[in-house]
Design a protein around this motif. Structure first.
Motif, short mmCIF file in Angstrom:
data_model
loop_
_atom_site.label_atom_id
_atom_site.label_comp_id
_atom_site.label_asym_id
_atom_site.label_seq_id
_atom_site.Cartn_x
_atom_site.Cartn_y
_atom_site.Cartn_z
N GLY A 228 0.83 -1.20 0.00
CA GLY A 228 0.00 0.00 0.00
C GLY A 228 0.86 1.25 0.00
N LYS A 229 0.25 2.39 -0.32
CA LYS A 229 0.99 3.65 -0.37
C LYS A 229 0.85 4.38 0.95
N VAL A 230 1.99 4.91 1.42
CA VAL A 230 2.03 5.65 2.67
C VAL A 230 2.59 7.04 2.40
N VAL A 241 4.80 6.55 -0.80
CA VAL A 241 5.81 5.50 -0.91
C VAL A 241 5.11 4.16 -0.77
N VAL A 242 5.41 3.24 -1.69
CA VAL A 242 4.82 1.90 -1.62
C VAL A 242 5.55 1.08 -0.55
N VAL A 243 4.80 0.58 0.43
CA VAL A 243 5.38 -0.23 1.49
C VAL A 243 4.68 -1.59 1.54
N GLU A 244 5.38 -2.57 2.06
CA GLU A 244 4.83 -3.91 2.21
C GLU A 244 4.43 -4.13 3.66
N TYR A 245 3.28 -4.74 3.87
CA TYR A 245 2.85 -5.06 5.23
C TYR A 245 2.16 -6.42 5.22
N HIS A 246 1.99 -6.97 6.42
CA HIS A 246 1.46 -8.33 6.54
C HIS A 246 0.25 -8.37 7.47
N THR A 247 -0.61 -9.32 7.23
CA THR A 247 -1.72 -9.62 8.12
C THR A 247 -1.75 -11.12 8.36
N PRO A 248 -2.28 -11.56 9.50
CA PRO A 248 -2.28 -13.00 9.78
C PRO A 248 -3.26 -13.76 8.90
N ILE A 249 -2.95 -15.01 8.66
CA ILE A 249 -3.88 -15.91 7.98
C ILE A 249 -4.82 -16.46 9.05
#
Length: 277
Positions: A228-230, A241-249
């Protein structure tokens, strides 16, 4: 699993005779007795969890003691040592890792090689490696990390386990005092997903307090990856800025789980009424 498996206890090797400096890891928790693939499915307080563990903990710890900071993947030799037998770097890495860990546990070359060959009866290639070939593989590791020369295969494991148990004890004390459940599997820990930053901070603090150094740790869970963009008023983020983030399965609770949860909540309700009288 019975109620006794909800708690862990430290197990020392040698007790008074060993000055409580051998072993000391925590055992007997039910989460230690299930397959590692199932540990990522553990929920605490209806929240998904994640597992954080140290990277190559004992080799890093031992190398730090010898005054050398390991970098990168310590088990990757960069080239094939036995190309006529082991044809891929991934397979060689697995064997080097196993051989080094056996070398940390064993008190002689012969015992380390025997433990290596007995580790996995289904691995015909691993079982077929001779002592001379294993010695060559271990030499390849020591050539890359000469600080380990004369240190492996000298029975270091129980001493190192005592060190990681001291770190685990500090982590458990911290979260227990805050009434936050945390599950330890020796040098790895399972905690509610949103408690990851605090767990990592306490791991670093405890490691530095015990060893006067820091050892990297990583998340083992498979997670959903998003981008997503921050943007904001922080330097470097004035423009998106495009950043990578995670969420749980997340997994859906089973009917058995919901039934046990209802019974537990009923027990809490009755216990509260009883205690208040």
């Amino acid at each position: 699993m019975g109620p006794d498996n909800k708690f862990v206890t430290r197990v020392f090797n040698g007790g008074l005779a060993g000055n409580w400096e051998r072993g000391g890891r925590f055992y007997r928790g039910w989460w230690q007795q299930i397959d590692k693939e199932d540990r990522c499915k553990i929920y605490i307080n209806d929240k998904p969890t994640l597992g954080v563990d140290f990277k190559a903990f004992h080799p890093n710890l031992l190398s730090n003691e010898l005054g050398v900071k390991l970098s990168g993947d310590p088990y990757d030799l960069g080239k094939l040592v036995l190309p006529e037998v082991i044809t891929t770097k991934d397979r060689q890495r697995d064997y080097v890792k196993l051989l080094v860990l056996m070398g940390i546990n064993a008190d002689s070359d012969k015992k380390a090689y025997q433990a290596f060959c007995n580790n996995n009866r289904k691995d015909k290639l691993g079982q077929s490696l001779t002592d001379l070939q294993l010695a060559k593989l271990l030499k390849g590791y020591i050539d890359k990390h000469p600080q380990f020369d004369g240190v492996l295969n000298t029975g270091q494991a129980l001493r190192l386990m005592n060190i990681d148990s001291q770190i685990a004890n500090m982590v458990l004390d911290h979260f227990t005092n805050k009434n936050i459940p945390v599950l330890c599997i020796h040098d790895s820990f399972i905690i509610e997903y949103d408690k990851e930053p605090e767990l990592r901070r306490i791991l670093d603090q405890a490691t530095h307090q015990v060893t006067n150094s820091i050892i990297d740790h990583d998340i083992k869970n498979v997670r959903n990856t998003h981008k997503g963009k921050v943007t904001g008023n922080i330097k470097g983020y004035e423009e998106p800025v495009v950043v990578e983030y995670h969420t749980p399965i997340r997994i859906d609770p089973t009917s058995q789980y919901l039934d046990r949860k209802a019974k537990f909540n009923k027990w809490l309700e009755l216990s509260g009424n009883y205690l208040s009288e």
